[in-house]
Write an enzyme that holds these catalytic residues in place. Structure first.
Site, PDB file in Angstrom:
ATOM      1  N   ASP A 178      -4.034   0.229  -3.738  1.00 52.29           N
ATOM      2  CA  ASP A 178      -4.256   1.276  -2.741  1.00 52.29           C
ATOM      3  C   ASP A 178      -3.031   2.282  -2.656  1.00 52.29           C
ATOM      4  O   ASP A 178      -1.999   2.415  -1.801  1.00 52.29           O
ATOM      5  CB  ASP A 178      -3.952   0.670  -1.173  1.00 52.29           C
ATOM      6  CG  ASP A 178      -5.406  -0.008  -0.991  1.00 52.29           C
ATOM      7  OD1 ASP A 178      -6.312  -0.118  -1.576  1.00 52.29           O
ATOM      8  OD2 ASP A 178      -5.606  -0.318   0.447  1.00 52.29           O
ATOM      9  N   ARG A 224     -13.796  -6.289   8.139  1.00 54.62           N
ATOM     10  CA  ARG A 224     -14.016  -5.613   6.988  1.00 54.62           C
ATOM     11  C   ARG A 224     -15.533  -5.190   6.825  1.00 54.62           C
ATOM     12  O   ARG A 224     -16.016  -4.353   6.146  1.00 54.62           O
ATOM     13  CB  ARG A 224     -13.442  -6.185   5.647  1.00 54.62           C
ATOM     14  CG  ARG A 224     -12.169  -6.434   5.815  1.00 54.62           C
ATOM     15  CD  ARG A 224     -10.931  -5.122   5.768  1.00 54.62           C
ATOM     16  NE  ARG A 224      -9.704  -5.786   5.829  1.00 54.62           N
ATOM     17  CZ  ARG A 224      -8.700  -4.729   5.867  1.00 54.62           C
ATOM     18  NH1 ARG A 224      -8.928  -3.306   5.777  1.00 54.62           N
ATOM     19  NH2 ARG A 224      -7.438  -5.269   5.838  1.00 54.62           N
ATOM     20  N   HIS A 237      -4.143  -7.812  -3.865  1.00 58.23           N
ATOM     21  CA  HIS A 237      -4.065  -6.855  -2.988  1.00 58.23           C
ATOM     22  C   HIS A 237      -4.689  -7.721  -1.746  1.00 58.23           C
ATOM     23  O   HIS A 237      -4.062  -7.311  -0.697  1.00 58.23           O
ATOM     24  CB  HIS A 237      -4.930  -5.785  -3.433  1.00 58.23           C
ATOM     25  CG  HIS A 237      -5.298  -4.940  -2.427  1.00 58.23           C
ATOM     26  ND1 HIS A 237      -4.071  -4.033  -2.039  1.00 58.23           N
ATOM     27  CD2 HIS A 237      -6.084  -4.565  -1.295  1.00 58.23           C
ATOM     28  CE1 HIS A 237      -4.321  -3.179  -1.296  1.00 58.23           C
ATOM     29  NE2 HIS A 237      -5.838  -3.318  -0.661  1.00 58.23           N
ATOM     30  N   ASP A 246      -6.269   7.760  -0.941  1.00 59.72           N
ATOM     31  CA  ASP A 246      -6.971   7.785   0.278  1.00 59.72           C
ATOM     32  C   ASP A 246      -6.015   7.900   1.476  1.00 59.72           C
ATOM     33  O   ASP A 246      -5.012   7.212   1.529  1.00 59.72           O
ATOM     34  CB  ASP A 246      -7.926   6.839   0.291  1.00 59.72           C
ATOM     35  CG  ASP A 246      -9.459   6.944  -0.170  1.00 59.72           C
ATOM     36  OD1 ASP A 246      -9.518   8.315  -0.540  1.00 59.72           O
ATOM     37  OD2 ASP A 246      -9.989   6.112  -0.879  1.00 59.72           O
ATOM     38  N   ARG A 247      -6.785   8.302   2.427  1.00 60.30           N
ATOM     39  CA  ARG A 247      -5.906   8.655   3.816  1.00 60.30           C
ATOM     40  C   ARG A 247      -4.841   9.578   3.737  1.00 60.30           C
ATOM     41  O   ARG A 247      -4.787  10.391   4.822  1.00 60.30           O
ATOM     42  CB  ARG A 247      -5.633   7.045   4.325  1.00 60.30           C
ATOM     43  CG  ARG A 247      -6.710   6.085   4.007  1.00 60.30           C
ATOM     44  CD  ARG A 247      -7.858   6.246   4.952  1.00 60.30           C
ATOM     45  NE  ARG A 247      -7.780   6.503   6.176  1.00 60.30           N
ATOM     46  CZ  ARG A 247      -7.825   5.578   7.393  1.00 60.30           C
ATOM     47  NH1 ARG A 247      -7.949   4.177   6.944  1.00 60.30           N
ATOM     48  NH2 ARG A 247      -7.966   5.806   8.488  1.00 60.30           N
ATOM     49  N   HIS A 274      -1.167   4.833  -0.427  1.00 61.42           N
ATOM     50  CA  HIS A 274      -2.085   5.546   0.295  1.00 61.42           C
ATOM     51  C   HIS A 274      -1.520   7.168   0.346  1.00 61.42           C
ATOM     52  O   HIS A 274      -1.623   7.807   1.466  1.00 61.42           O
ATOM     53  CB  HIS A 274      -2.311   5.137   1.829  1.00 61.42           C
ATOM     54  CG  HIS A 274      -3.372   3.908   1.949  1.00 61.42           C
ATOM     55  ND1 HIS A 274      -4.453   3.962   1.541  1.00 61.42           N
ATOM     56  CD2 HIS A 274      -2.768   2.716   2.349  1.00 61.42           C
ATOM     57  CE1 HIS A 274      -5.005   2.915   1.717  1.00 61.42           C
ATOM     58  NE2 HIS A 274      -4.057   1.776   2.177  1.00 61.42           N
ATOM     59  N   ASP A 295       1.103  -1.174   0.088  1.00 60.97           N
ATOM     60  CA  ASP A 295       0.043  -0.109  -0.189  1.00 60.97           C
ATOM     61  C   ASP A 295       0.702   1.245  -0.070  1.00 60.97           C
ATOM     62  O   ASP A 295       1.951   1.230   0.637  1.00 60.97           O
ATOM     63  CB  ASP A 295      -0.963   0.073   1.159  1.00 60.97           C
ATOM     64  CG  ASP A 295      -2.043  -1.079   1.357  1.00 60.97           C
ATOM     65  OD1 ASP A 295      -1.360  -2.048   0.744  1.00 60.97           O
ATOM     66  OD2 ASP A 295      -3.032  -1.007   1.721  1.00 60.97           O
ATOM     67  N   ASN A 340      -8.351  -2.125  -2.870  1.00 58.74           N
ATOM     68  CA  ASN A 340      -9.624  -2.086  -2.666  1.00 58.74           C
ATOM     69  C   ASN A 340     -10.193  -0.546  -2.538  1.00 58.74           C
ATOM     70  O   ASN A 340     -11.276   0.077  -2.635  1.00 58.74           O
ATOM     71  CB  ASN A 340     -10.150  -2.633  -1.369  1.00 58.74           C
ATOM     72  CG  ASN A 340      -9.442  -1.906   0.030  1.00 58.74           C
ATOM     73  OD1 ASN A 340      -8.060  -1.868  -0.299  1.00 58.74           O
ATOM     74  ND2 ASN A 340     -10.029  -1.404   1.079  1.00 58.74           N
ATOM     75  N   HIS A 341      -9.014   0.353  -2.602  1.00 57.26           N
ATOM     76  CA  HIS A 341      -9.493   1.818  -2.383  1.00 57.26           C
ATOM     77  C   HIS A 341      -9.450   2.278  -3.788  1.00 57.26           C
ATOM     78  O   HIS A 341     -10.082   3.601  -4.016  1.00 57.26           O
ATOM     79  CB  HIS A 341      -8.305   2.583  -1.543  1.00 57.26           C
ATOM     80  CG  HIS A 341      -8.563   2.583  -0.061  1.00 57.26           C
ATOM     81  ND1 HIS A 341      -9.280   3.610   0.627  1.00 57.26           N
ATOM     82  CD2 HIS A 341      -8.134   1.719   0.770  1.00 57.26           C
ATOM     83  CE1 HIS A 341      -9.165   3.338   1.849  1.00 57.26           C
ATOM     84  NE2 HIS A 341      -8.680   2.008   2.013  1.00 57.26           N
ATOM     85  N   HIS A 395      -2.738  -4.908   1.886  1.00 57.71           N
ATOM     86  CA  HIS A 395      -4.006  -4.607   2.544  1.00 57.71           C
ATOM     87  C   HIS A 395      -4.030  -4.786   3.919  1.00 57.71           C
ATOM     88  O   HIS A 395      -5.038  -3.928   4.610  1.00 57.71           O
ATOM     89  CB  HIS A 395      -4.860  -5.981   2.147  1.00 57.71           C
ATOM     90  CG  HIS A 395      -6.449  -5.652   2.394  1.00 57.71           C
ATOM     91  ND1 HIS A 395      -6.821  -4.335   1.998  1.00 57.71           N
ATOM     92  CD2 HIS A 395      -7.302  -6.489   2.647  1.00 57.71           C
ATOM     93  CE1 HIS A 395      -8.177  -4.648   2.303  1.00 57.71           C
ATOM     94  NE2 HIS A 395      -8.692  -5.850   2.682  1.00 57.71           N
TER      95      HIS A 395
END
Length: 614
Positions: free
Chosen positions: A138, A305, A219, A141-142, A112, A110, A170-171, A332
């Site tokens: 990923d 999740r 992922h 995001d964040r 991010h 990831d 997943n993001h 992940h």
């Protein structure tokens, strides 16, 4: 401004003040007062600035110009950004749903939106011009530099389409980017057209990769709906990931918390079997226990999740045996040392599952290391690195004027309260001949009472602004752990305010907490953010506050432990915490140790010369 820059500026200003206390510092209104931070570029890079032959559709962007510009927080014109994103999307669209990638290869987890750590990653792993890379998803995001990460990674893909590979996380979807920060970031820095182009590009990302015909790279993990690698190849990936099904599981599934400790599972770990008809199998293989068709003991509902599944050690080994591969490499999940090696396969002696996480000091709160995995000459080499300084952004991209209102309001009400409080109650009670001569006594008492009411009302306003200011500071400390919290929503809730303050104080208290405790605490506070967010149609006005997240996280964590691994919750606790979040999640690594000090490389090597794919 970075944290180190802030410290150096503060020390220099304090020393100047102490040396000449009577001297007033004069700040220039035309020059930059903060010399330690470079001035952001005043212009946006256009197509002609990035492309040498902009009219040629096959021309590639200049990577060095792009990197240096975005590192200075510079931006591109919308046309230039769209060209990079759309060109990268067309390349991704041509790739298979499951890539076939050869070694040598560097695998990354990831990102991010941590651009400056992404640049550090390439320093540790090697230049993409000479090193093959596979990213496991990923990218956004964040973090606060998601669009810059997309532009730079997509530009690298345009340059090195045969040696630079990107998978979907997943993001990389509309649902999560609307709930978290990426859509808001695109709207602030660019436009909705750029955001929409990113979503179309995300739909083109492959879902998995088979590295050297030995490792499945994905992922999240495997799915009960996927038995063979061909099942992955046949998936239709060009759409928004659904909340269930095979595509969802590849992006969302996790190993069970007690992976490899299947004490209550009576199923025998399968042995590798040749692909022969049942009637042609040797008697020794026919006598071995046959796995049941049901997935009852292989997959559990993923309560962490809120979607997909937990997969067990038995499920992974069954998948490895059926597809004749060595291991599964996934991302992940944050890891405090950047990676985790899970229980080894009984037959090969190699870890059946490996997790890689490449975002150091995740959310500016976890204090974790990042790691990448280099595979070359049948040797896996783990390299770790620490976080890099980065420019500061207020939570949710808030502007400084809006953020300063609680602070300014507190000071203004303090001044007004001081003005109205120049007379004490005793002074107000003393008779005044002039007032007696002008108004009647009852009118005088009425005016005194009105003044007292105003003072009390202003005192309440001052107290409210003080609470808002304290809450704003707590949100600042929590950072990405509470990306959606609004200080005004908890101003009247004493319990939530108290727990929010305690949570923020835990993260501030670096002297009395170990790195493992800090990581476990941040992960527990952030656990609800790891769930699939609710849809817009459900719970639109029911976004949980930070304290509610803490409470729900603790309850869910305890329930998950009882139902999945049936063991006691962690005994870790911190001074001043409430019962709602003292139950820490079990440590996220086994057979590894935290590494302190400078960045470390080549921490672990695993030779796999003796392990061959049959």
């Amino acid at each position: 401004m970075t944290s180190s820059d802030q410290a150096s500026d503060a020390s220099s200003s304090s020393s100047a003040t102490s040396s000449s206390p009577s001297k007033t510092t004069n700040y220039s209104t035309t020059e930059r007062n903060c010399k330690t931070v470079s001035t952001p570029p005043l212009h946006r890079l256009d197509i002609d600035d990035i492309y040498l032959h902009s009219s040629d559709p096959d021309d590639k962007p200049d990577l060095e110009i792009l990197k240096q510009h975005i590192l200075l927080e510079g931006r591109l014109t919308e046309q230039a950004a769209l060209r990079i994103i759309e060109t990268g999307a067309s390349i991704l669209h041509e790739e298979a749903t499951m890539l076939d990638v050869d070694a040598p290869l560097t695998i990354c987890g990831d990102i991010h939106g941590q651009l400056y750590d992404l640049v550090k990653l390439f320093d540790v792993g090697g230049s993409p011009a000479t090193t093959s890379y596979l990213f496991l998803g990923d990218y956004v995001d964040r973090g606060y530099f998601g669009i810059e990460c997309v532009l730079y990674l997509w530009a690298l893909k345009i340059h090195y389409r045969d040696t630079f590979f990107l998978l979907r996380g997943n993001h990389e979807c509309r649902h999560l980017t609307e709930y978290f920060t990426f859509k808001q970031e695109c709207l602030i820095k660019y436009s909705e057209d750029v955001y929409d182009a990113c979503m179309i590009a995300f739909d083109c990302l492959p879902l998995a990769a088979l590295m050297n015909k030995q490792f499945l790279c994905v992922h999240g993990g495997i799915s009960p709906e996927i038995s063979t690698l061909d099942d992955i190849r046949q998936l239709d990936r060009f759409h928004e990931p659904p909340p269930y099904g095979a595509m969802c599981d590849l992006l969302w599934s996790d190993p069970v918390e007690d992976y490899g400790n299947d004490k209550d599972n009576p199923i025998t770990v399968p042995k590798r079997r040749p692909s022969l008809p049942l009637n042609d199998l040797p008697p020794t293989l026919l006598s071995q226990p046959v796995l049941p068709s049901t997935n009852e003991h292989l997959y559990l509902h993923n309560t962490t999740r809120g979607c997909s599944y937990f997969y067990t050690y038995t499920a992974v080994n069954e998948f490895l045996v059926q597809n004749q591969i060595l291991s599964i490499i996934r991302a992940h999940e944050a890891q405090d040392v950047g990676y985790r090696m899970y229980r080894k396969s009984a037959e090969t002696g190699f870890p059946s599952l490996i997790t890689i996480f490449s975002a150091p000091n995740y959310l500016d709160a976890y204090r974790n290391k990042a790691a990448i995995m280099k595979y070359e000459d049948n040797v896996l080499n783990i390299r770790q690195f620490n976080s890099s300084p980065h420019p500061y952004w207020l939570p949710n991209f808030m502007d400084v004027f809006s953020w300063s209102l609680p602070f300014v309001g507190e000071k203004v009400t303090d001044v007004l309260l001081s003005i109205l409080s120049i007379c004490t109650d005793e002074e107000l009670a003393e008779p005044d001949q002039q007032i007696d001569s002008l108004i009647e006594r009852n009118n005088r008492e009425l005016r005194k009472e009105q003044l007292r009411i105003k003072i009390r009302a202003l005192a309440k306003v001052a107290k409210a602004y003080k609470s808002l200011r304290e809450l704003s500071e707590n949100v600042l400390a929590l950072r990405g752990l509470a990306p959606l919290i609004n200080p005004t929503e908890v101003i009247d809730n004493i319990d939530i305010k108290t727990e929010t303050e305690v949570a923020a104080n835990i993260l501030r208290d670096d002297n009395n907490i170990t790195s493992k405790e800090r990581f476990s605490t941040a992960k527990t506070l952030d656990q609800l953010n790891e769930r699939m967010p609710p849809t817009k149609s459900s719970n639109l006005d029911m976004t949980p506050t930070i304290a509610e997240r803490i409470k729900q996280s603790s309850i869910r964590n305890l329930t998950s432990h009882q139902s999945i691994k049936n063991e006691a919750s962690s005994k870790a606790s911190f001074r001043g915490t409430t019962q709602g979040f003292v139950k820490m999640r079990r440590e996220s690594f086994v057979n590894t140790s935290s590494i302190s000090g400078p960045d470390s490389t080549t921490n672990m090597k695993i030779k796999i010369n003796s392990v061959t794919r049959k």
